[in-house]
Design a protein around this motif. Structure first.
Motif, PDB file in Angstrom:
ATOM      1  N   ILE A   1       0.860  -1.179   0.000  1.00 21.77           N
ATOM      2  CA  ILE A   1       0.000   0.000   0.000  1.00 21.77           C
ATOM      3  C   ILE A   1       0.898   1.231   0.000  1.00 21.77           C
ATOM      4  O   ILE A   1       1.613   1.484   0.968  1.00 21.77           O
ATOM      5  N   THR A   2       0.860   1.962  -1.100  1.00 21.96           N
ATOM      6  CA  THR A   2       1.695   3.151  -1.235  1.00 21.96           C
ATOM      7  C   THR A   2       0.847   4.402  -1.062  1.00 21.96           C
ATOM      8  O   THR A   2      -0.374   4.368  -1.212  1.00 21.96           O
ATOM      9  N   LYS A   3       1.491   5.502  -0.763  1.00 33.13           N
ATOM     10  CA  LYS A   3       0.781   6.761  -0.529  1.00 33.13           C
ATOM     11  C   LYS A   3       0.600   7.534  -1.837  1.00 33.13           C
ATOM     12  O   LYS A   3       1.047   8.665  -1.993  1.00 33.13           O
ATOM     13  N   GLU A   4      -0.068   6.884  -2.781  1.00 31.60           N
ATOM     14  CA  GLU A   4      -0.370   7.543  -4.041  1.00 31.60           C
ATOM     15  C   GLU A   4      -1.544   8.498  -3.859  1.00 31.60           C
ATOM     16  O   GLU A   4      -2.377   8.314  -2.968  1.00 31.60           O
ATOM     17  N   GLN A   5      -1.626   9.485  -4.744  1.00 28.35           N
ATOM     18  CA  GLN A   5      -2.693  10.475  -4.622  1.00 28.35           C
ATOM     19  C   GLN A   5      -4.026   9.872  -5.033  1.00 28.35           C
ATOM     20  O   GLN A   5      -4.125   9.158  -6.028  1.00 28.35           O
ATOM     21  N   PHE A   6      -5.049  10.158  -4.228  1.00 25.74           N
ATOM     22  CA  PHE A   6      -6.402   9.720  -4.536  1.00 25.74           C
ATOM     23  C   PHE A   6      -7.016  10.759  -5.472  1.00 25.74           C
ATOM     24  O   PHE A   6      -7.072  11.939  -5.141  1.00 25.74           O
ATOM     25  N   PRO A   7      -7.470  10.374  -6.677  1.00 23.46           N
ATOM     26  CA  PRO A   7      -7.912  11.368  -7.664  1.00 23.46           C
ATOM     27  C   PRO A   7      -9.165  12.114  -7.233  1.00 23.46           C
ATOM     28  O   PRO A   7      -9.989  11.610  -6.464  1.00 23.46           O
ATOM     29  N   ALA A   8      -9.289  13.336  -7.778  1.00 26.42           N
ATOM     30  CA  ALA A   8     -10.462  14.157  -7.486  1.00 26.42           C
ATOM     31  C   ALA A   8     -11.683  13.607  -8.221  1.00 26.42           C
ATOM     32  O   ALA A   8     -11.569  12.889  -9.216  1.00 26.42           O
ATOM     33  N   LYS A   9     -12.854  13.968  -7.717  1.00 29.32           N
ATOM     34  CA  LYS A   9     -14.107  13.585  -8.364  1.00 29.32           C
ATOM     35  C   LYS A   9     -14.993  14.812  -8.488  1.00 29.32           C
ATOM     36  O   LYS A   9     -15.217  15.530  -7.501  1.00 29.32           O
ATOM     37  N   ALA A  10     -15.482  15.062  -9.698  1.00 26.74           N
ATOM     38  CA  ALA A  10     -16.362  16.205  -9.919  1.00 26.74           C
ATOM     39  C   ALA A  10     -17.731  15.945  -9.293  1.00 26.74           C
ATOM     40  O   ALA A  10     -18.243  14.814  -9.318  1.00 26.74           O
ATOM     41  N   THR A  11     -18.326  16.967  -8.747  1.00 28.76           N
ATOM     42  CA  THR A  11     -19.659  16.842  -8.154  1.00 28.76           C
ATOM     43  C   THR A  11     -20.686  16.582  -9.245  1.00 28.76           C
ATOM     44  O   THR A  11     -20.724  17.284 -10.257  1.00 28.76           O
ATOM     45  N   SER A  12     -21.488  15.561  -9.051  1.00 32.88           N
ATOM     46  CA  SER A  12     -22.563  15.257 -10.003  1.00 32.88           C
ATOM     47  C   SER A  12     -23.931  15.326  -9.354  1.00 32.88           C
ATOM     48  O   SER A  12     -24.940  15.410 -10.047  1.00 32.88           O
ATOM     49  N   SER A  13     -23.961  15.284  -8.008  1.00 30.73           N
ATOM     50  CA  SER A  13     -25.254  15.276  -7.326  1.00 30.73           C
ATOM     51  C   SER A  13     -25.144  16.003  -5.992  1.00 30.73           C
ATOM     52  O   SER A  13     -24.140  15.880  -5.290  1.00 30.73           O
ATOM     53  N   ILE A  14     -26.169  16.770  -5.678  1.00 31.31           N
ATOM     54  CA  ILE A  14     -26.289  17.417  -4.379  1.00 31.31           C
ATOM     55  C   ILE A  14     -27.563  16.891  -3.727  1.00 31.31           C
ATOM     56  O   ILE A  14     -28.660  17.033  -4.280  1.00 31.31           O
TER      57      ILE A  14
END
Length: 466
Positions: A156-169
């Motif tokens: 388990i490496t400390k890679e960056q967790f990708p962003a996610k665009a908001t699709s629902s509120i």
């Protein structure tokens, strides 16, 4: 032959008690070793073949008796990657052969241990205090499904967790039947001033989809609407921007034509609240108006989803976002305050993040907590159970390997649970071992006494000749 047999039997007794003392000394030496399973001693009598009325007590042999199925105490360590198994089962582990980092080579053989003092090494592998590497199955972070079927060494490496665009509120709120607008407090109506809303950049029309409030009409709009809350949303790159919402009542519906309706509202989103000119957009209306029934429930849109307009807020473009109400999440009921009671405003986007900490759930899932607040299952720890735990072969470092007698491993926790932040201690009981040591010492001394007595008897026999 009786005296000589007595000597042989006494020697076998001394050998057996010495073997028992060796096991006792090993148990005491490992009384503080994590995951250690003590070795007891079982004795078996060896009886020579003889006639029924000539049978003798015989000599003795000592054998090891494993206690792999006896659990030791679970000790909290406050180290998140330490794991203890509460119940049956063994961690599946492997040994390193050569290499470093991603090029590390392992023996590719499954070994088993109860020693769960795992921690990360410099390369992201989970290694216990005896140098064994934890094995399991990776989890696809997108689908949440296990990858593969055979346990592999976890890294388990400390890679960056990708962003996610908001699709629902997710929006849950009650809208007052009579809004307490500034216009209403000054003796006017509770309705939106239609002149403040421009449709298609020209004619005032609050019913038009994506109608706009221009900068020169912002004062009139604010006086005839009420705040609906705000929420931070994210674009594809994880850039954050705040979505500020306002609700304005357009009419009381049309009870004569449709008795089921009792109010129509418009939802507006702020684009540039500092706008002042007639050509600058300050607020944009959502894609459709919202109507409520006579009992305060939403009747339009029927799906309960309100599409927010595509717009640019502080340099960030938001598009494709739905405001979901679940059908009954937004209501129109009387409220003496005249303000919107927003019970819940949550969105599903997030910015990029890095791994902050790792923990293990009761089901054996390796859970990663990221700096952006996301909690994701990264891997599943493999646990093996055997039909004959006590028939496993012991290895250095508290490890075991499969034997014909133990049977093949059964992968899965079964009814057991994992306890994160804890380590199983040795199942050795010091008081019990000292008690066994006293008994062993006395038995050994008794056998030496038999040898002394047999020697005296032989001496008496030799003296007959003199």
């Amino acid at each position: 032959m009786g005296v000589f047999s007595a000597l042989t039997t006494a020697v076998s007794g001394m050998t057996a008690q010495s073997y028992a003392l060796e096991n006792i000394s090993g148990n005491i030496a490992n009384s503080r070793t994590a995951g250690y399973k003590r070795v007891d001693t079982a004795f078996a009598d060896l009886v020579p073949d003889a006639a029924l009325n000539r049978q003798v007590a015989g000599s003795v042999a000592a054998f090891s008796q494993a206690t792999n199925s006896i659990q030791g105490d679970l000790n909290p360590t406050r180290i998140d990657t330490n794991i203890a198994i509460n119940g049956d089962g063994f961690f599946v582990v492997d040994q390193r052969q050569s290499g470093v980092g991603a090029n590390t080579q392992f023996s590719n053989s499954n070994l088993y241990t109860r020693r769960g003092d795992f921690d990360f090494d410099a390369n992201g592998y989970l290694v216990n205090g005896a140098g064994y590497y934890l094995k399991g199955l990776k989890i696809d972070q997108v689908t949440g499904q296990l990858v593969g079927t055979q346990p592999d060494v976890l890294r388990i490496t400390k890679e960056q967790f990708p962003a996610k665009a908001t699709s629902s509120i997710e929006y849950r709120a009650n809208i007052p039947a009579v809004p307490a607008t500034t216009q209403k407090s000054q003796g006017g109506t509770e309705f939106l001033n239609p002149a403040s809303v421009t449709a298609a950049g020209a004619a005032p029309n609050p019913y038009a989809a994506n109608a706009a409030v221009m900068g020169n009409n912002i004062s009139s709009f604010l006086a005839t609407s009420i705040p609906g809350g705000s929420v931070t949303v994210y674009d594809e790159l994880g850039k954050a921007t705040s979505v500020e919402m306002r609700w304005a009542k357009i009419d009381n519906g049309n009870p004569a034509a449709n008795p089921a309706t009792s109010g129509t509202w418009g939802l507006f989103v702020a684009q540039d609240t500092s706008a002042t000119a007639a050509g600058d957009v300050a607020y944009v209306q959502a894609g459709q108006t919202v109507s409520f029934g006579s009992t305060g429930q939403m009747v339009s849109p029927a799906s309960g989803d309100i599409t927010l307009p595509t717009m640019t807020i502080n340099g960030t473009t938001i598009t494709g976002i739905n405001l979901t109400t679940g059908g009954n999440g937004v209501t129109q009921n009387g409220d003496v305050s005249g303000q919107i009671d927003a019970r819940s405003i949550r969105q599903d986007g997030y910015t990029a993040g890095t791994l902050d900490r790792v923990s293990v759930s009761a089901e054996g899932a390796v859970i990663g907590t990221f700096s952006n607040g996301q909690v994701v299952a990264l891997a599943q720890v493999s646990v093996a159970r055997f039909n004959a735990d006590n028939s496993l072969k012991r290895l250095d470092g508290g490890a075991f390997e499969e034997t014909i007698e133990s049977g093949p491993p059964i992968i899965g926790l079964g009814t057991s649970q994992m306890v994160g932040g804890s380590v199983e201690q040795s199942n050795t009981d010091i008081a019990d071992e000292f008690s066994k040591m006293i008994v062993t010492q006395q038995a050994y001394s008794a056998n030496t006494k038999v040898i002394t007595t047999a020697q005296e008897m032989l001496t008496a026999v030799f003296n007959i000749i003199r």
